[in-house]
Design a protein around this motif. Sequence first.
Motif, mmCIF file in Angstrom:
data_model
loop_
_atom_site.group_PDB
_atom_site.id
_atom_site.type_symbol
_atom_site.label_atom_id
_atom_site.label_comp_id
_atom_site.label_asym_id
_atom_site.label_seq_id
_atom_site.Cartn_x
_atom_site.Cartn_y
_atom_site.Cartn_z
ATOM 1 N N TYR A 284 0.842 -1.195 0.000
ATOM 2 C CA TYR A 284 0.000 0.000 0.000
ATOM 3 C C TYR A 284 0.874 1.241 0.000
ATOM 4 C CZ TYR A 284 -3.945 -2.931 1.434
ATOM 5 O OH TYR A 284 -4.920 -3.877 1.490
ATOM 6 N N LEU A 285 0.372 2.235 -0.704
ATOM 7 C CA LEU A 285 0.997 3.542 -0.601
ATOM 8 C C LEU A 285 -0.088 4.513 -0.149
ATOM 9 C CD1 LEU A 285 3.548 5.294 -1.054
ATOM 10 C CD2 LEU A 285 2.690 5.758 -3.338
ATOM 11 N N ILE A 286 0.100 5.045 1.048
ATOM 12 C CA ILE A 286 -0.852 6.037 1.549
ATOM 13 C C ILE A 286 -0.400 7.404 1.044
ATOM 14 C CG2 ILE A 286 -1.844 7.116 3.605
ATOM 15 C CD1 ILE A 286 -1.334 4.455 5.082
ATOM 16 N N ALA A 287 -1.265 8.030 0.262
ATOM 17 C CA ALA A 287 -0.931 9.343 -0.300
ATOM 18 C C ALA A 287 -1.740 10.411 0.425
ATOM 19 C CB ALA A 287 -1.220 9.367 -1.796
ATOM 20 N N ILE A 288 -1.046 11.321 1.048
ATOM 21 C CA ILE A 288 -1.712 12.421 1.764
ATOM 22 C C ILE A 288 -1.424 13.732 1.034
ATOM 23 C CG2 ILE A 288 -1.756 13.750 3.929
ATOM 24 C CD1 ILE A 288 -1.196 11.176 5.433
ATOM 25 N N PRO A 289 -2.413 14.508 0.582
ATOM 26 C CA PRO A 289 -3.844 14.194 0.659
ATOM 27 C C PRO A 289 -4.346 13.401 -0.554
ATOM 28 C CG PRO A 289 -3.532 16.432 -0.131
ATOM 29 C CD PRO A 289 -2.163 15.828 0.013
ATOM 30 N N LYS A 290 -3.593 13.415 -1.687
ATOM 31 C CA LYS A 290 -4.067 12.673 -2.861
ATOM 32 C C LYS A 290 -2.896 12.247 -3.734
ATOM 33 C CE LYS A 290 -5.427 16.944 -5.422
ATOM 34 N NZ LYS A 290 -4.215 17.581 -5.575
ATOM 35 N N MET A 291 -3.194 11.362 -4.694
ATOM 36 C CA MET A 291 -2.170 10.838 -5.597
ATOM 37 C C MET A 291 -2.327 11.513 -6.956
ATOM 38 S SD MET A 291 0.142 8.461 -5.286
ATOM 39 C CE MET A 291 1.483 8.502 -6.415
ATOM 40 N N SER A 292 -1.211 11.818 -7.602
ATOM 41 C CA SER A 292 -1.270 12.383 -8.955
ATOM 42 C C SER A 292 -1.783 11.326 -9.936
ATOM 43 C CB SER A 292 0.127 12.839 -9.367
ATOM 44 O OG SER A 292 0.963 11.709 -9.503
ATOM 45 N N GLU A 293 -2.318 11.770 -11.055
ATOM 46 C CA GLU A 293 -2.865 10.837 -12.068
ATOM 47 C C GLU A 293 -1.776 9.885 -12.562
ATOM 48 O OE1 GLU A 293 -5.963 10.101 -12.846
ATOM 49 O OE2 GLU A 293 -6.405 11.557 -11.261
ATOM 50 N N ASN A 294 -0.616 10.444 -12.807
ATOM 51 C CA ASN A 294 0.524 9.647 -13.267
ATOM 52 C C ASN A 294 0.873 8.555 -12.266
ATOM 53 O OD1 ASN A 294 1.882 9.623 -15.606
ATOM 54 N ND2 ASN A 294 3.275 11.329 -15.101
ATOM 55 N N GLY A 295 0.883 8.948 -11.000
ATOM 56 C CA GLY A 295 1.188 8.016 -9.920
ATOM 57 C C GLY A 295 0.166 6.890 -9.864
ATOM 58 N N LYS A 296 -1.100 7.246 -10.066
ATOM 59 C CA LYS A 296 -2.165 6.239 -10.017
ATOM 60 C C LYS A 296 -1.998 5.205 -11.121
ATOM 61 C CE LYS A 296 -5.839 8.929 -7.897
ATOM 62 N NZ LYS A 296 -6.967 9.806 -8.168
ATOM 63 N N LYS A 297 -1.681 5.699 -12.335
ATOM 64 C CA LYS A 297 -1.498 4.791 -13.481
ATOM 65 C C LYS A 297 -0.351 3.837 -13.201
ATOM 66 C CE LYS A 297 -2.977 8.006 -16.958
ATOM 67 N NZ LYS A 297 -2.334 9.102 -17.682
ATOM 68 N N MET A 298 0.719 4.398 -12.701
ATOM 69 C CA MET A 298 1.896 3.592 -12.443
ATOM 70 C C MET A 298 1.634 2.570 -11.352
ATOM 71 S SD MET A 298 5.456 5.480 -12.437
ATOM 72 C CE MET A 298 5.587 6.205 -14.031
ATOM 73 N N ALA A 299 0.909 2.972 -10.340
ATOM 74 C CA ALA A 299 0.594 2.076 -9.227
ATOM 75 C C ALA A 299 -0.228 0.887 -9.718
ATOM 76 C CB ALA A 299 -0.164 2.844 -8.152
ATOM 77 N N GLU A 300 -1.148 1.160 -10.661
ATOM 78 C CA GLU A 300 -1.984 0.089 -11.198
ATOM 79 C C GLU A 300 -1.108 -0.927 -11.927
ATOM 80 O OE1 GLU A 300 -5.313 1.716 -13.294
ATOM 81 O OE2 GLU A 300 -5.918 -0.293 -13.959
ATOM 82 N N LEU A 301 -0.180 -0.384 -12.698
ATOM 83 C CA LEU A 301 0.752 -1.210 -13.457
ATOM 84 C C LEU A 301 1.621 -2.070 -12.530
ATOM 85 C CD1 LEU A 301 1.633 -1.386 -16.506
ATOM 86 C CD2 LEU A 301 3.425 0.270 -15.927
ATOM 87 N N TYR A 302 2.043 -1.482 -11.436
ATOM 88 C CA TYR A 302 2.951 -2.156 -10.501
ATOM 89 C C TYR A 302 2.212 -2.962 -9.426
ATOM 90 C CZ TYR A 302 6.733 0.875 -12.289
ATOM 91 O OH TYR A 302 7.661 1.512 -13.056
ATOM 92 N N LYS A 303 0.881 -2.954 -9.485
ATOM 93 C CA LYS A 303 0.067 -3.649 -8.485
ATOM 94 C C LYS A 303 0.310 -3.128 -7.059
ATOM 95 C CE LYS A 303 -0.926 -7.734 -11.168
ATOM 96 N NZ LYS A 303 -0.702 -6.939 -12.393
ATOM 97 N N ILE A 304 0.389 -1.806 -6.983
ATOM 98 C CA ILE A 304 0.487 -1.156 -5.676
ATOM 99 C C ILE A 304 -0.860 -0.519 -5.376
ATOM 100 C CG2 ILE A 304 1.519 0.814 -4.435
ATOM 101 C CD1 ILE A 304 4.088 0.268 -6.109
ATOM 102 N N LYS A 305 -1.393 -0.788 -4.191
ATOM 103 C CA LYS A 305 -2.685 -0.201 -3.843
ATOM 104 C C LYS A 305 -2.493 1.195 -3.255
ATOM 105 C CE LYS A 305 -5.091 -4.511 -3.319
ATOM 106 N NZ LYS A 305 -6.058 -5.285 -2.543
#
Length: 326
Positions: A284-305
């Motif tokens: 898990y990566l807790i993003a405070i307060p939010k995650m950038s769009e780029n970060g979200k795409k990459m997280a999906e690719l890397y299977k990081i919640k």
Amino acid sequence: MDITDKTERLELYKDRNTQAFLSKFLSGEIGELLPVYDPKTGYHYPVVEAILGDSSEANAFLNKLYDAGVLNRKLYDKVVYCPKCSSASISIRYCCTYCKSFDVQRSALIEHVKCGYMDVEENFRKGDKLVCPKCHEELKKMDVDYRRAGTWCTCNDCGKSFDIPVTGHFCRDCNSIFTFEDAVITDVYSYSLKEEAREEAAIGWVAMAPIREFLAENGFEVESPAFLKGKSGANHMFDIAARKGKTPQKVTVIDLAMAGEGVSEQPVIALFAKIFDVAPGTAYLIAIPKMSENGKKMAELYKIKIIEAENSREAIRKLEEELLQK
Ligand SMILES: [Zn+2]
Ligand SMILES: [Zn+2]
Ligand SMILES: [Zn+2]
């Protein structure tokens, strides 16, 4: 604010010594860190030394926090060290401008207001009275009968007189005498916590504490920060590692990242590099307060919640949904 400085600070907040030190500011135990003087070795920061367990590292530790923008500093004093033996046990010598002897007599200059005669105080002394050597009148009231007109030095060695002596230094440990030019002079600072660092630190690991507690209350064995060995043999640090039961594959790793304008993909990449080697059950990566769009795409690719949360309470609520549904 410089991004590399901020990254450096976030790294520093993960360090246990830094946490122990900064928590003293956050709790109000320290408002300003003042150095404590030791006559033999100079200034110390006992609070820092107690945390580090090593007095030789204290200055480097404080410098690092200052360079990264965590601490403010203010010039508190300067210490003169012997250029030969590095002792701080140094005395100041006021020396004759002619022969450099420090056997110098300092006298007060006195002027008799009425007749204008000026001389050193000793020449006015008659028992416990002051009498003008020129007109023989007694001087009774300062600033009325007479006034102080500065100091006058007389050398007991060469007999010459002068008004301003030259300064020299004497090392009480190795007995060497040295001048201002050769003196080793070090700035000594007092330190305080920068306001923005106070906020960052508070979120960075104070926010982590309730998350750790929540996991522990729910039967997880929690390690934070956690050092997990990867397939490569390298150790990787995670903000939190939580496991239930003994199976090593079931470990859940959690990193926390924050940025006012939204967390970039950088922590996602960093976390991926670590989980690639460690292969935990879930990351898990807790993003405070939010995650950038780029970060979200990459997280999906890397299977990081990704868990986006305004604060640790929201993070816990979302973690609860995630973890307890299993
Ligand atoms: Zn010395
Ligand atoms: Zn002299
Ligand atoms: Zn007089």
